[in-house]
Enzyme design. Structure first.
Site, short mmCIF file in Angstrom:
data_model
loop_
_atom_site.label_atom_id
_atom_site.label_comp_id
_atom_site.label_asym_id
_atom_site.label_seq_id
_atom_site.Cartn_x
_atom_site.Cartn_y
_atom_site.Cartn_z
N GLY A 1 32.32 -52.14 -19.76
CA GLY A 1 33.06 -51.08 -19.10
C GLY A 1 32.52 -50.82 -17.70
O GLY A 1 31.44 -51.30 -17.34
N ASP B 1 24.17 -52.98 -22.89
CA ASP B 1 23.44 -53.73 -23.91
C ASP B 1 24.21 -54.97 -24.37
O ASP B 1 23.62 -56.02 -24.57
CB ASP B 1 23.12 -52.82 -25.11
N VAL C 1 26.90 -45.85 -18.56
CA VAL C 1 26.91 -44.40 -18.37
C VAL C 1 26.32 -43.68 -19.58
O VAL C 1 25.92 -42.52 -19.48
CB VAL C 1 28.34 -43.87 -18.10
N ASP C 2 26.23 -44.37 -20.72
CA ASP C 2 25.70 -43.75 -21.93
C ASP C 2 24.18 -43.57 -21.88
O ASP C 2 23.63 -42.77 -22.63
CB ASP C 2 26.04 -44.59 -23.16
N MET D 1 32.12 -39.53 -22.53
CA MET D 1 31.76 -40.83 -23.10
C MET D 1 30.37 -40.78 -23.75
O MET D 1 29.51 -40.00 -23.35
CB MET D 1 31.81 -41.91 -22.05
N ARG E 1 29.17 -43.37 -27.22
CA ARG E 1 29.48 -43.81 -28.58
C ARG E 1 28.40 -43.42 -29.57
O ARG E 1 28.66 -42.81 -30.61
CB ARG E 1 29.66 -45.33 -28.59
N GLU F 1 32.16 -38.50 -27.33
CA GLU F 1 33.18 -39.29 -28.03
C GLU F 1 32.65 -39.91 -29.32
O GLU F 1 33.42 -40.39 -30.15
CB GLU F 1 33.72 -40.40 -27.12
N TYR G 1 37.42 -41.11 -14.97
CA TYR G 1 37.16 -40.53 -13.65
C TYR G 1 35.68 -40.68 -13.30
O TYR G 1 35.33 -41.09 -12.19
CB TYR G 1 37.56 -39.05 -13.67
#
EC number: 2.7.1.90
Length: 404
Positions: free
Chosen positions: A13, A122, A151-152, A195, A197, A267, A325
């Protein structure tokens, strides 16, 4: 003698670092190894398999500094797992019976690549690890150095991944506007899905950045547009557990008093429970080439909205997602500095034939180094014992427990 060639690719992503990292690599090689040729594989590992590449020209090198101003990826992304041959065949990237790792390795050899830089999370870097291992086992002379993008902020054992700080800042900016919807109608529930996971870091960091942003504003006493309207009333992460009924009672009280409720939701919060619920009902949950649930099909924010809207007596409920965004923004000042330090190390390591992923190694005192590929893993959980997170939750006034 043939000139040495460096290739780069971005994958997975988007994150607010890809364009700057590509620009930084081009600038660094131009500064200290100007004789090296530079190429980029278009759309990540897909371009590598399809021999689709971009030649970095002299003119592109001269303007590479402009890439620091942009979001997205100037060389394109995709999600391709080189060890998932069936998926590669299905997508027309290789032929039936081909080994994608061999196809990728042969392409690198045919293109005369001596250094490959992968910029991704990863999945990207574990795929790079698979490729590096295959190359080593089959006598290919190639150095692979990755840069950690996500971003995670959930890559083991890296302290801070590229782009995460910027994503938190832009997620806060996004919601600063959305929060004004609380003034649009009585008894409004707004859910901000962020975001993340497996890791709640970005949701928590976005909440903190939003609190700092909204807290810096001046308000006129007596109007509805005040600090209370800008409050966060609940925050939910994958690393937390909570009792729905008791939370609903707490939030119902806020709704009755204030006339609105705001929730920040990762999320990945309650994701396993939602997936299990759907599969028990006979639904087939879609997964990607890496086996991950396609999280955009689950819609966790919508689940939270439906659960709480009824319990709070909300007359209006809405879910807003800042992910696209935030992840498409250009890198901010903090990330630009982090990118530069990691790019400089990545180039140094590559020229010294040291493969791995650059990052601040949490297992070695947070030292910036090139971390060995076998140690790179995804799914790192957010450390909810962090002092700043405790301060965020105290400000919200929410009781919570760490998940088992």
């Amino acid at each position: 003698m043939a000139k040495k060639k460096v290739a780069m690719l971005t994958a997975g992503g988007l994150a607010p670092c890809l364009s700057s990292a590509v620009g930084g690599l081009i600038e660094r090689y131009t500064d200290i190894a100007p004789d090296y040729e530079l190429v980029a594989y278009r759309s990540g590992y897909q371009g590598l398999l399809l021999a689709d590449r971009i030649e970095i020209t002299k003119e592109m090198r001269e303007k590479a500094h402009l890439l620091h101003r942009h979001g997205g990826s100037p060389i394109g992304n995709s999600r391709v797992k080189l060890t998932n041959a069936a998926d590669c065949v299905k997508r027309g990237l290789v032929k039936e019976g081909d080994n994608p790792l061999r196809i990728a390795a042969d392409r690198l050899a045919a293109d005369g690549i001596s250094i490959l830089h992968t910029i991704g999370g990863d999945d990207t870097n574990t795929t790079a690890a698979d490729l590096a291992a295959y190359l080593g086992a089959n006598g290919y002379d190639l150095t692979v150095v990755g840069l950690p993008k996500t971003v995670d902020n959930d890559v083991v054992p890296i302290r801070q991944t590229l782009g995460a700080w910027t994503a938190a800042e832009y997620g806060a900016r996004f919601f600063d506007h959305v929060s004004n919807e609380q003034s649009a109608a009585p008894r409004t529930l707004v859910v901000h899905e962020v975001m993340g996971r497996h890791c709640g870091w970005l949701t928590a960091a976005t909440a903190r950045a939003y609190m700092q942003l909204s807290g810096s504003k001046d308000y006129v006493d007596g109007f509805m547009m005040n600090e209370q309207l800008k409050n966060i009333d609940g925050l939910y992460l994958p690393e937390m557990k909570f009792d729905l009924e008791s939370e609903a009672a707490r939030l119902r009280d806020i709704m009755d008093r204030a006339g609105f409720v705001t929730l920040f939701v990762s999320e990945g919060a309650c994701l396993d429970a939602i997936v299990a619920e759907r599969e028990a009902a006979g639904e087939t949950v879609k997964r990607d080439a890496f086996g991950h649930v396609k999280i955009d099909t689950i819609n966790v924010g919508n689940w939270f909205s439906k659960q709480f809207a009824a319990l709070l007596g909300a007359e209006r409920a809405m879910v807003q997602k800042s992910g696209y965004y935030a992840r498409s923004a250009p890198a901010n000042g903090d990330d630009l500095r982090l990118i530069q330090s990691m790019v400089d190390l990545a180039v140094e390591s590559a020229l010294n034939k040291v493969s791995g992923v650059t990052g601040h190694d949490e297992d070695q005192g947070g030292r910036l180094r090139t971390i060995e590929f076998p140690r790179i893993k995804g799914g790192k959980h957010f450390d909810t014992s962090a002092k700043w997170f405790g301060e965020v939750m105290d400000t919200i006034g929410q009781k919570w427990q760490a998940a088992d």
